[in-house]
Design an enzyme around this catalytic site. Sequence first.
Site, PDB file in Angstrom:
ATOM      1  N   SER A 249       2.189  58.388 -43.637  1.00  0.00           N
ATOM      2  CA  SER A 249       3.522  58.726 -43.140  1.00  0.00           C
ATOM      3  C   SER A 249       4.029  60.032 -43.769  1.00  0.00           C
ATOM      4  O   SER A 249       3.454  61.081 -43.529  1.00  0.00           O
ATOM      5  CB  SER A 249       4.484  57.563 -43.392  1.00  0.00           C
ATOM      6  OG  SER A 249       5.543  57.586 -42.454  1.00  0.00           O
TER       7      SER A 249
ATOM      8  N   LYS B 235      31.601  53.545 -36.430  1.00  0.00           N
ATOM      9  CA  LYS B 235      31.761  54.142 -37.756  1.00  0.00           C
ATOM     10  C   LYS B 235      31.108  53.308 -38.853  1.00  0.00           C
ATOM     11  O   LYS B 235      30.597  53.849 -39.835  1.00  0.00           O
ATOM     12  CB  LYS B 235      33.247  54.347 -38.071  1.00  0.00           C
ATOM     13  CG  LYS B 235      33.511  55.028 -39.407  1.00  0.00           C
ATOM     14  CD  LYS B 235      32.830  56.390 -39.470  1.00  0.00           C
ATOM     15  CE  LYS B 235      33.073  57.057 -40.814  1.00  0.00           C
ATOM     16  NZ  LYS B 235      32.312  58.305 -40.939  1.00  0.00           N
TER      17      LYS B 235
END
Length: 303
Positions: free
Chosen positions: A121, A173
């Site tokens: 990765s 949010k």
Amino acid sequence: MQLRRQHPVLLGLFILAGIFFLFAGGISLLVSSLTSRNGTAALFSSTNGIGVVELKGLITSPEETIAILTDFRRNDKIRAIVLRVDSPGGAVGAAQEIYAEVRRTNKVKPVIASMGSVAASGGYYAAIGAARIFASPGTITGSIGVIVKFANLKELFAKIGYKSDVVKSGALKDIGATNRPMSPAERALLQGVVDSIHSQFVLDVVEQRALPEKKVRELADGRIFSGQQALELGMIDELGNFTDAVLAAARLGGVPGNETPELIYPEHRTTLLDLIATKTPLKILDSILQTQPVLAYQWTGIQ
């Protein structure tokens, strides 16, 4: 005088501790000023050096690696650099910054990536910025993908009687809040972010490895590969160990064939913390403090 009369043993311990710290500090300064990490006297380095940059463990911050690459890039004694990668990846931003700095350095002097046990990765991402990539047949690499994890502690909070009131400016949010399940809108938004960052990884592999985008996308579902498989797929250039990578770096850097390249490591200053602490407890503490979800180029087979 009072301490000496009443607590002679305690006074002796204070004196011994003081002597120890002075001695350890003096040795530390002497070693760090005269030698590089491999014990070779820095003052007598040749002009045919090969810099060694180690990228090990979880990638959380790019600053140190970038600083070393920058120093080696400017060091006239260093002809080429070996980036030794032994990492399952880590934070997206950190991996991308290191990759960009490896590319920048490779334009000035050759950088050879040498994969250790794991270069997956984000570890693989950093390596593709190099001129050539070496891996052992059994190296674990690949794992091209992005992951972000959120804890759902709703049931736990209910058991302990914890409640939270939230005032927010928009519906998304508090995305990833731990006191409730993720909503479909939040999941869709996060998936879009993950897909975007995943594409960035894919396109950089396409560019650096000169592979068809369709092929890379087929391989970029998070699966891992052995070094042998990666070679057959064009994800790396050669099978070989660290020494093979050093010799290749020496050739590309123009080191005369009759000379043995000197390995130059970053200066390492031993501190008191190094003397009294091991890496394991520090890593445990770091994982405890790392409480926020992080978008990661990381193979989660290794934590």
